[in-house]
Design an enzyme around this catalytic site. Structure first.
Site, PDB file in Angstrom:
ATOM      1  N   GLN A   1       0.675  -1.267   0.021  1.00 16.79           N
ATOM      2  CA  GLN A   1       0.085   0.043  -0.027  1.00 16.79           C
ATOM      3  C   GLN A   1       0.993   1.262   0.012  1.00 16.79           C
ATOM      4  OE1 GLN A   1      -1.294  -2.515   2.361  1.00 16.79           O
ATOM      5  NE2 GLN A   1      -2.841  -2.918   0.624  1.00 16.79           N
TER       6      GLN A   1
ATOM      7  N   CYS B   1      -6.511   0.647   6.117  1.00 19.24           N
ATOM      8  CA  CYS B   1      -5.051  -0.239   6.190  1.00 19.24           C
ATOM      9  C   CYS B   1      -4.531  -0.079   7.457  1.00 19.24           C
ATOM     10  CB  CYS B   1      -4.029   0.081   5.073  1.00 19.24           C
ATOM     11  SG  CYS B   1      -2.512  -0.765   5.098  1.00 19.24           S
ATOM     12  N   GLY B   2      -4.612  -1.296   8.172  1.00 22.02           N
ATOM     13  CA  GLY B   2      -4.503  -1.424   9.753  1.00 22.02           C
ATOM     14  C   GLY B   2      -2.762  -1.122   9.875  1.00 22.02           C
TER      15      GLY B   2
END
Length: 286
Positions: free
Chosen positions: A56, A86-87
């Site tokens: 990402q 997006c953790g």
């Protein structure tokens, strides 16, 4: 990647390379100058031969003037598509901002909503990924149905964590050919926005082993939102309690589904800092 102001020379546009358990990110801080991102640019930077490579791309921006948040985060997948959450990238950026500001707690905004992050001690960072989305239209699915067990072979569970998830519980996650299994379900017609795919098995009480196929990316060594979704699915199915350990290919995350949301705790790594060159940016049409 073109700054929309003249405050930055594109020849010196900085980035950070980070990862959370091998789930890797390129992070660009645009708080000083707003950046214009295109699909082609994201794809170019993501290429692991002609670009830098990432699962990402994360952009740090200033929060809205009417917000007390510390920063706003935007995420792009390797195929150029966007993701609301997006953790692992959020944890990595939270660690960077904690180190930068000296704060022990942060308020971050994303397209998923407001997220809280905090220092967890021993080099760990925790992020509250918010309440899970359990209704079919929130995930979203193509039609109304029970999200606990989808009408798909294997009876997977659907969960939303700001992005859609499809979790299969199997006898042994390590023997599943994920490179074939993942794309088959990423594009399943029940998921109009595609889905992340997880396969998991129970190791012991409140202990799961999980592997991940991320939409728009492929196989990843770890995924924070996928870990949260899998923990929620396991608890809903009665396989575990609401606080679990999840072992991924890249390491371990601890997930705690509390009343205020799903908390995720784990390690982060800031690998390097650098700058994109003018030649590279011009090759992307910038």
């Amino acid at each position: 990647m073109r700054p929309m102001t003249s405050q930055r020379d594109p020849q010196m546009l900085p980035f950070m390379k980070m990862h959370g358990l091998g789930n890797d990110f390129v992070v660009v801080d645009s708080r000083a100058a707003q950046l214009e991102i295109t699909t082609a640019m994201a794809r170019g930077i993501a290429h692991r031969r002609f670009g830098l490579g990432f699962d990402q791309l994360a952009i740090i921006s200033n929060a809205r003037p009417d917000s007390d948040a510390d920063a706003h985060l935007t995420f792009y997948n390797a195929d150029g598509s966007t993701s609301a959450a997006c953790g692992n990238a959020t944890r990595c950026i939270a660690r960077h901002l904690i180190d930068e500001t000296g704060k022990t707690a942060l308020h971050l905004t994303t397209d998923r909503g407001d997220l809280r992050a905090q220092e967890a001690g021993h080099g760990l960072t925790a992020v509250n990924m918010g309440p899970p989305q359990l209704d079919w239209n929130e995930i979203p699915l193509a039609e109304e149905m029970d999200t606990l067990e989808l009408p798909i072979e294997g009876g997977p569970t659907a969960t939303g964590m700001g992005n859609p998830h499809c979790t299969f519980f199997v006898e042994d996650a390590d023997v599943i050919p994920l490179e074939e299994f993942g794309p088959r379900y990423e594009h399943h017609p029940l998921y109009p926005q595609r889905t992340n795919v997880q396969i998991a098995h129970l190791v012991g009480p409140d202990h799961l082993r999980m592997r991940v196929w991320e939409r728009g990316v492929g196989i990843t060594l770890a995924s924070g939102s996928s870990s949260c979704a899998t923990a929620v699915a396991a608890a809903r199915k009665g396989l575990t309690g609401r606080k679990v350990r999840i072992d991924l290919d890249g390491g371990t995350l601890w997930i705690d589904w509390r009343e205020d949301g799903v908390w995720m705790t784990g390690e982060t790594m800031h690998v390097a800092s650098g700058s994109f060159t003018r030649q590279f940016l011009e090759s992307l049409g910038q």
